[in-house]
Write an enzyme that holds these catalytic residues in place. Structure first.
Site, short mmCIF file in Angstrom:
data_model
loop_
_atom_site.label_atom_id
_atom_site.label_comp_id
_atom_site.label_asym_id
_atom_site.label_seq_id
_atom_site.Cartn_x
_atom_site.Cartn_y
_atom_site.Cartn_z
N HIS A 79 0.78 -1.26 -0.10
CA HIS A 79 -0.04 0.04 -0.11
C HIS A 79 0.68 1.33 0.09
O HIS A 79 0.41 2.27 -0.67
CB HIS A 79 -0.88 -0.07 1.21
N HIS A 260 -9.14 -2.04 -5.15
CA HIS A 260 -8.05 -2.46 -4.13
C HIS A 260 -7.00 -3.40 -4.70
O HIS A 260 -5.71 -3.36 -4.57
CB HIS A 260 -8.51 -3.00 -2.85
N ASP A 264 -3.14 -2.69 -5.10
CA ASP A 264 -2.16 -3.83 -4.91
C ASP A 264 -1.08 -4.08 -5.84
O ASP A 264 0.30 -4.12 -5.87
CB ASP A 264 -2.70 -5.08 -4.58
N HIS A 287 -0.52 -11.20 -4.85
CA HIS A 287 0.96 -10.71 -4.72
C HIS A 287 1.88 -11.74 -5.35
O HIS A 287 2.88 -11.24 -5.63
CB HIS A 287 1.17 -10.61 -2.88
#
Length: 301
Positions: A79, A260, A264, A287
């Site tokens: 973030h 969101h 990321d 991720h």
């Protein structure tokens, strides 16, 4: 965006709990000289060891991105990285006294607001930009996960998420160089499905989580047992479900979950360490996919 390298004009400070460790964190983002890049410095460890925010140092991607070099290890950096990099900050030294960044409200909103407040200063050195010459692809085909980066004249990211969820549905979100990150992407909070929470708690994670710092998606009715466990974990007397989300949570955007995921990937691809001209198309990114893609591109520099 400037052709010159940049840094923040003055230090900015943050404090709060780490999402997974629950540790109280103090973090100061400091201006840095040209070609320093983004570097994390563990001030709570003797000698204040550093780890550069580069894909080659990623060691874990479970529920967040973790980098490590020697004794310096920092988790959940995505973030802050998204806010710094997308807003145009090339160089900064992040002093942190714990192994994880503060989760704040689950978004990058406060990070972005503070960067805006102090401003961004140009340095004398020229900014280095990598042109993507050949398509780069990383995928887990069986899971429908794919990140593709293709040659383009500027930087863009298109994200699609689909978790076979009747609540979330299929969502998309996009970023184009120069878009308003502060207003449209930074405020978008992390999310979790209700059925994942008990497992995460058993794994010793989300110790610093709360229903205020994450969107909790509820696919099925909550059992009394699950309700008690969640209330205990998040120090709540009671919880409610409305329109498929926990605790009467008001979404900031209809597609906040996709936004969101966009936040990321912007943070994770910043670990390339150089700005790129390329078109990024991501389907069900996470991720692992993001950082593996960043590693593939980093190796070409």
């Amino acid at each position: 965006m400037s052709n010159k390298q940049t840094t923040i004009c003055s230090p900015i400070s943050f404090s709060g709990k780490g999402l997974h460790t629950g540790a109280i964190v103090t973090m100061v983002v400091n201006p840095a000289e040209a070609d320093r890049g983004i570097v994390f410095r563990r001030t709570d460890i003797k000698g204040a060891p550093e780890v550069p925010a580069l894909a080659r140092y990623v060691v874990d991607t479970a529920r967040g991105t973790t980098i490590k070099l020697g004794k310096a290890k920092v988790s959940t950096i995505e973030h802050l990285m998204a806010a710094l990099w997308t807003m145009g900050v090339d160089n900064a030294v992040v002093d942190i006294n714990a192994p994880e960044t503060p989760i704040m409200d689950g978004s990058a909103r406060e990070y972005a607001a503070e960067i805006n407040r102090v401003g961004i200063c140009e340095l004398e050195a020229e900014r280095k930009v990598l042109d993507i010459k050949e398509p780069v692809r990383w995928a887990i085909d069986k899971k429908g996960v794919e990140v593709v980066v293709e040659p383009a004249e500027s930087y863009s990211v298109d994200v699609t998420v689909d978790y076979n969820s009747q609540v979330v549905g299929r969502q998309t979100a996009s970023y184009r160089l120069g878009d308003d990150f502060v207003t449209n992407i930074a405020p978008c909070r992390t999310f979790v499905f209700l059925h994942e929470i008990e497992l995460l708690l058993k794994l010793g994670l989300i110790k610093g989580g709360s229903v205020e710092s994450a969107i909790v998606v509820v696919e099925k009715p909550i059992s009394d047992r699950s309700k008690r466990a969640i209330c205990k974990a998040f120090n709540k007397e009671d919880i409610e479900v409305e329109n498929g989300y926990l605790n009467h949570l008001a979404l900031r955007f209809e597609n906040e979950i996709a936004r969101h995921k966009l936040l990321d990937i912007l943070g994770d691809l910043a670990l390339i360490g150089r700005r790129i001209n390329g078109k990024v198309t991501a389907l069900r990114p996470g991720h692992l996919a993001n950082t593996e893609t960043a590693k593939l591109i980093e190796k070409t520099i």
